[in-house]
Design a protein around this motif. Structure first.
Motif, PDB file in Angstrom:
ATOM      1  N   VAL A 118      27.599  17.275  18.093  1.00 50.86           N
ATOM      2  CA  VAL A 118      28.706  16.315  18.130  1.00 50.86           C
ATOM      3  C   VAL A 118      28.615  15.345  16.959  1.00 50.86           C
ATOM      4  O   VAL A 118      29.491  15.293  16.100  1.00 50.86           O
ATOM      5  CB  VAL A 118      28.734  15.553  19.475  1.00 50.86           C
ATOM      6  CG1 VAL A 118      29.872  14.521  19.487  1.00 50.86           C
ATOM      7  CG2 VAL A 118      28.897  16.524  20.638  1.00 50.86           C
ATOM      8  N   PHE A 119      27.545  14.589  16.896  1.00 49.32           N
ATOM      9  CA  PHE A 119      27.406  13.551  15.871  1.00 49.32           C
ATOM     10  C   PHE A 119      27.229  14.148  14.477  1.00 49.32           C
ATOM     11  O   PHE A 119      28.015  13.891  13.557  1.00 49.32           O
ATOM     12  CB  PHE A 119      26.222  12.655  16.220  1.00 49.32           C
ATOM     13  CG  PHE A 119      26.000  11.536  15.248  1.00 49.32           C
ATOM     14  CD1 PHE A 119      26.816  10.417  15.247  1.00 49.32           C
ATOM     15  CD2 PHE A 119      24.968  11.603  14.316  1.00 49.32           C
ATOM     16  CE1 PHE A 119      26.611   9.384  14.349  1.00 49.32           C
ATOM     17  CE2 PHE A 119      24.757  10.577  13.415  1.00 49.32           C
ATOM     18  CZ  PHE A 119      25.581   9.465  13.434  1.00 49.32           C
ATOM     19  N   GLY A 120      26.205  14.980  14.311  1.00 53.72           N
ATOM     20  CA  GLY A 120      25.904  15.521  12.983  1.00 53.72           C
ATOM     21  C   GLY A 120      27.001  16.422  12.459  1.00 53.72           C
ATOM     22  O   GLY A 120      27.392  16.328  11.290  1.00 53.72           O
ATOM     23  N   TYR A 121      27.531  17.290  13.321  1.00 55.64           N
ATOM     24  CA  TYR A 121      28.577  18.207  12.873  1.00 55.64           C
ATOM     25  C   TYR A 121      29.795  17.446  12.372  1.00 55.64           C
ATOM     26  O   TYR A 121      30.337  17.755  11.306  1.00 55.64           O
ATOM     27  CB  TYR A 121      28.979  19.146  14.017  1.00 55.64           C
ATOM     28  CG  TYR A 121      30.005  20.176  13.602  1.00 55.64           C
ATOM     29  CD1 TYR A 121      29.609  21.435  13.160  1.00 55.64           C
ATOM     30  CD2 TYR A 121      31.372  19.902  13.635  1.00 55.64           C
ATOM     31  CE1 TYR A 121      30.542  22.386  12.763  1.00 55.64           C
ATOM     32  CE2 TYR A 121      32.307  20.837  13.241  1.00 55.64           C
ATOM     33  CZ  TYR A 121      31.883  22.072  12.804  1.00 55.64           C
ATOM     34  OH  TYR A 121      32.810  23.005  12.409  1.00 55.64           O
ATOM     35  N   ASN A 122      30.237  16.452  13.129  1.00 57.15           N
ATOM     36  CA  ASN A 122      31.449  15.726  12.745  1.00 57.15           C
ATOM     37  C   ASN A 122      31.253  14.892  11.494  1.00 57.15           C
ATOM     38  O   ASN A 122      32.156  14.815  10.650  1.00 57.15           O
ATOM     39  CB  ASN A 122      31.920  14.857  13.910  1.00 57.15           C
ATOM     40  CG  ASN A 122      32.674  15.654  14.954  1.00 57.15           C
ATOM     41  OD1 ASN A 122      33.863  15.898  14.827  1.00 57.15           O
ATOM     42  ND2 ASN A 122      31.968  16.096  15.975  1.00 57.15           N
ATOM     43  N   LEU A 123      30.088  14.273  11.335  1.00 60.27           N
ATOM     44  CA  LEU A 123      29.842  13.511  10.110  1.00 60.27           C
ATOM     45  C   LEU A 123      29.851  14.437   8.896  1.00 60.27           C
ATOM     46  O   LEU A 123      30.492  14.144   7.877  1.00 60.27           O
ATOM     47  CB  LEU A 123      28.507  12.772  10.199  1.00 60.27           C
ATOM     48  CG  LEU A 123      28.458  11.541  11.101  1.00 60.27           C
ATOM     49  CD1 LEU A 123      27.122  10.835  10.934  1.00 60.27           C
ATOM     50  CD2 LEU A 123      29.593  10.570  10.806  1.00 60.27           C
ATOM     51  N   CYS A 124      29.141  15.568   8.986  1.00 57.50           N
ATOM     52  CA  CYS A 124      29.111  16.515   7.865  1.00 57.50           C
ATOM     53  C   CYS A 124      30.506  17.055   7.570  1.00 57.50           C
ATOM     54  O   CYS A 124      30.906  17.189   6.406  1.00 57.50           O
ATOM     55  CB  CYS A 124      28.156  17.673   8.174  1.00 57.50           C
ATOM     56  SG  CYS A 124      26.415  17.235   8.147  1.00 57.50           S
ATOM     57  N   PHE A 125      31.259  17.347   8.625  1.00 54.36           N
ATOM     58  CA  PHE A 125      32.582  17.943   8.447  1.00 54.36           C
ATOM     59  C   PHE A 125      33.552  16.963   7.788  1.00 54.36           C
ATOM     60  O   PHE A 125      34.177  17.271   6.773  1.00 54.36           O
ATOM     61  CB  PHE A 125      33.117  18.400   9.798  1.00 54.36           C
ATOM     62  CG  PHE A 125      34.461  19.062   9.734  1.00 54.36           C
ATOM     63  CD1 PHE A 125      34.587  20.351   9.247  1.00 54.36           C
ATOM     64  CD2 PHE A 125      35.599  18.407  10.164  1.00 54.36           C
ATOM     65  CE1 PHE A 125      35.818  20.973   9.186  1.00 54.36           C
ATOM     66  CE2 PHE A 125      36.838  19.020  10.103  1.00 54.36           C
ATOM     67  CZ  PHE A 125      36.942  20.302   9.617  1.00 54.36           C
ATOM     68  N   GLY A 151      46.347   9.040   9.518  1.00 54.59           N
ATOM     69  CA  GLY A 151      46.612   8.022  10.528  1.00 54.59           C
ATOM     70  C   GLY A 151      45.395   7.253  10.959  1.00 54.59           C
ATOM     71  O   GLY A 151      45.493   6.110  11.399  1.00 54.59           O
ATOM     72  N   LEU A 152      44.217   7.879  10.861  1.00 52.27           N
ATOM     73  CA  LEU A 152      42.976   7.252  11.303  1.00 52.27           C
ATOM     74  C   LEU A 152      41.861   7.553  10.318  1.00 52.27           C
ATOM     75  O   LEU A 152      41.837   8.635   9.725  1.00 52.27           O
ATOM     76  CB  LEU A 152      42.559   7.790  12.681  1.00 52.27           C
ATOM     77  CG  LEU A 152      43.320   7.325  13.916  1.00 52.27           C
ATOM     78  CD1 LEU A 152      42.833   8.107  15.130  1.00 52.27           C
ATOM     79  CD2 LEU A 152      43.132   5.832  14.144  1.00 52.27           C
ATOM     80  N   PRO A 153      40.906   6.630  10.153  1.00 55.85           N
ATOM     81  CA  PRO A 153      39.696   6.968   9.403  1.00 55.85           C
ATOM     82  C   PRO A 153      38.973   8.118  10.101  1.00 55.85           C
ATOM     83  O   PRO A 153      38.984   8.203  11.342  1.00 55.85           O
ATOM     84  CB  PRO A 153      38.869   5.679   9.449  1.00 55.85           C
ATOM     85  CG  PRO A 153      39.850   4.598   9.746  1.00 55.85           C
ATOM     86  CD  PRO A 153      40.913   5.242  10.597  1.00 55.85           C
ATOM     87  N   PRO A 154      38.352   9.032   9.341  1.00 58.01           N
ATOM     88  CA  PRO A 154      37.742  10.215   9.969  1.00 58.01           C
ATOM     89  C   PRO A 154      36.741   9.898  11.074  1.00 58.01           C
ATOM     90  O   PRO A 154      36.752  10.553  12.124  1.00 58.01           O
ATOM     91  CB  PRO A 154      37.051  10.907   8.781  1.00 58.01           C
ATOM     92  CG  PRO A 154      37.834  10.484   7.596  1.00 58.01           C
ATOM     93  CD  PRO A 154      38.264   9.083   7.881  1.00 58.01           C
ATOM     94  N   LEU A 155      35.886   8.906  10.872  1.00 56.31           N
ATOM     95  CA  LEU A 155      34.881   8.597  11.878  1.00 56.31           C
ATOM     96  C   LEU A 155      35.519   8.064  13.150  1.00 56.31           C
ATOM     97  O   LEU A 155      35.111   8.416  14.269  1.00 56.31           O
ATOM     98  CB  LEU A 155      33.874   7.589  11.324  1.00 56.31           C
ATOM     99  CG  LEU A 155      32.673   7.259  12.208  1.00 56.31           C
ATOM    100  CD1 LEU A 155      31.930   8.523  12.618  1.00 56.31           C
ATOM    101  CD2 LEU A 155      31.727   6.296  11.491  1.00 56.31           C
ATOM    102  N   LEU A 156      36.537   7.241  13.009  1.00 52.74           N
ATOM    103  CA  LEU A 156      37.236   6.722  14.189  1.00 52.74           C
ATOM    104  C   LEU A 156      37.968   7.840  14.917  1.00 52.74           C
ATOM    105  O   LEU A 156      38.015   7.864  16.152  1.00 52.74           O
ATOM    106  CB  LEU A 156      38.209   5.620  13.774  1.00 52.74           C
ATOM    107  CG  LEU A 156      38.995   4.944  14.904  1.00 52.74           C
ATOM    108  CD1 LEU A 156      38.045   4.342  15.933  1.00 52.74           C
ATOM    109  CD2 LEU A 156      39.924   3.879  14.344  1.00 52.74           C
ATOM    110  N   ALA A 157      38.562   8.781  14.176  1.00 57.59           N
ATOM    111  CA  ALA A 157      39.230   9.928  14.804  1.00 57.59           C
ATOM    112  C   ALA A 157      38.242  10.739  15.634  1.00 57.59           C
ATOM    113  O   ALA A 157      38.558  11.176  16.754  1.00 57.59           O
ATOM    114  CB  ALA A 157      39.872  10.806  13.735  1.00 57.59           C
ATOM    115  N   ALA A 158      37.022  10.943  15.097  1.00 54.53           N
ATOM    116  CA  ALA A 158      36.000  11.672  15.851  1.00 54.53           C
ATOM    117  C   ALA A 158      35.609  10.902  17.110  1.00 54.53           C
ATOM    118  O   ALA A 158      35.419  11.497  18.183  1.00 54.53           O
ATOM    119  CB  ALA A 158      34.778  11.909  14.970  1.00 54.53           C
ATOM    120  N   CYS A 159      35.490   9.572  17.003  1.00 55.64           N
ATOM    121  CA  CYS A 159      35.148   8.753  18.173  1.00 55.64           C
ATOM    122  C   CYS A 159      36.191   8.908  19.272  1.00 55.64           C
ATOM    123  O   CYS A 159      35.859   9.086  20.453  1.00 55.64           O
ATOM    124  CB  CYS A 159      35.042   7.280  17.769  1.00 55.64           C
ATOM    125  SG  CYS A 159      33.620   6.860  16.738  1.00 55.64           S
TER     126      CYS A 159
END
Length: 314
Positions: A84-91, A36-44
């Motif tokens: 928050v930032f690094g973990y979600n990008l790597c994940f 439903g959402l791009p991963p980076l936008l979902a994290a945002c």
């Protein structure tokens, strides 16, 4: 260096168990958002909800957001960068290269890596029974994951994906170990609020820079997907992070970290209860090993932990 409290209450251990249950539920909520959402936008969006929840808690309790000293703000920014930032990008980007089951096996290394980092950097004791408890946690988490997906080790392997998920482990270790002094000085609520606010800002900057901040994608979300985002943000990020940091502050990163071994078990149980997924004997055995490892890893915790166990005189 200030030592963690050795006499924690039963409520603290129950909170850490609930943290594992909540984080297990994030896999269910994540499935609602899949595609439903791009991963980076979902994290945002997830951490925007978390930020609003935390600021709302401060407002409701009439607790002002403290102004950290410059050195504390730098450490908070580092926590945001890693946790928050690094973990979600790597994940999220790691999952584009390897399967979720294989990623879960790598993330299951967290308790062992937190214990090693705490021993080296914070001089936390690491006696043999704690090492045995961590080993049981790893074995139990691994058995749960492999029994759910037997191809977790062999399938969908790539060096870049493995390295990115290992980056998740490194980021979470930094987030767990680096919080000790700040949690003691500022308290878990203030520490988590600042780290999530700063991390959310970093995620949005990355999304805008990457061209991924799409209002059209947000407008297409249905009620179930918004419910998933609210769960991920309010419970999976705001509340669970506060309770996890409270555990680190009171009993140390090593003993709080072993509860992460319950995440795969809680995800499997919630999947069975809510999605009708199959349970197996191997999953039950893996869960029992993980629970035994947590008990052994907290063996020296004092009256608070023992209060949860049956009395011999009962």
């Amino acid at each position: 260096m200030q030592r963690p409290e050795r006499d924690a209450s039963p409520r603290l251990y129950l909170q850490l168990v609930l943290v594992a249950v909540i984080w297990g539920g994030t896999f269910i909520a994540g499935r609602l958002l899949a595609g439903g959402l791009p991963p980076l936008l979902a994290a945002c969006l997830r951490f925007s909800v978390a930020s609003a929840t935390l600021l709302g808690c401060l407002a409701l309790t009439r607790t002002p957001l403290v102004r950290p000293a410059p050195g504390q703000m730098l450490r908070l920014a580092l926590l945001a960068l890693f946790g928050v930032f690094g973990y979600n990008l790597c994940f999220f980007y790691g999952l584009q290269h390897i399967g979720a089951a294989r990623a879960s096996l790598i993330v299951a290394l967290n308790p062992a890596m937190i214990a090693l980092a705490s021993f080296l950097l914070l001089k936390e004791a690491l006696p043999p029974f704690k090492l045995a408890g961590i080993a049981l946690c790893l074995a139990g988490a691994g058995l749960v994951i492999i029994s759910k997906n037997p191809d977790a080790l062999a399938g969908a392997a790539s060096a870049s994906g493995d390295l990115l998920i290992l980056g998740c482990v490194a980021c979470w270790v930094a987030y767990s170990v680096g919080s000790r002094g700040l949690s003691q000085a500022l308290g878990p609520l203030q520490t988590v609020t600042w780290s999530i606010l700063l991390g959310t800002a970093m995620l949005w900057l990355a999304a805008w820079g990457h061209g991924g901040a799409s209002l059209a994608s947000i407008a297409k979300l249905d009620a179930a997907q918004w419910g998933g985002l609210l769960y991920l943000g309010a419970l999976g990020s705001a509340l669970a992070y506060i309770w996890y940091y409270d555990g680190i502050r009171r009993i140390g990163a090593t003993r709080a970290g072993v509860f992460i071994a319950l995440n795969p078990l809680s995800a499997v149980l919630l999947g069975a209860g809510l999605l009708g997924e199959r349970l197996s004997l191997e999953m039950a055995l893996g869960g029992a090993l993980a629970i035994a490892g947590i008990v052994l890893g907290n063996k020296s915790s004092g009256p608070g932990w023992r209060a949860l166990l049956p009395s011999r005189s009962a």
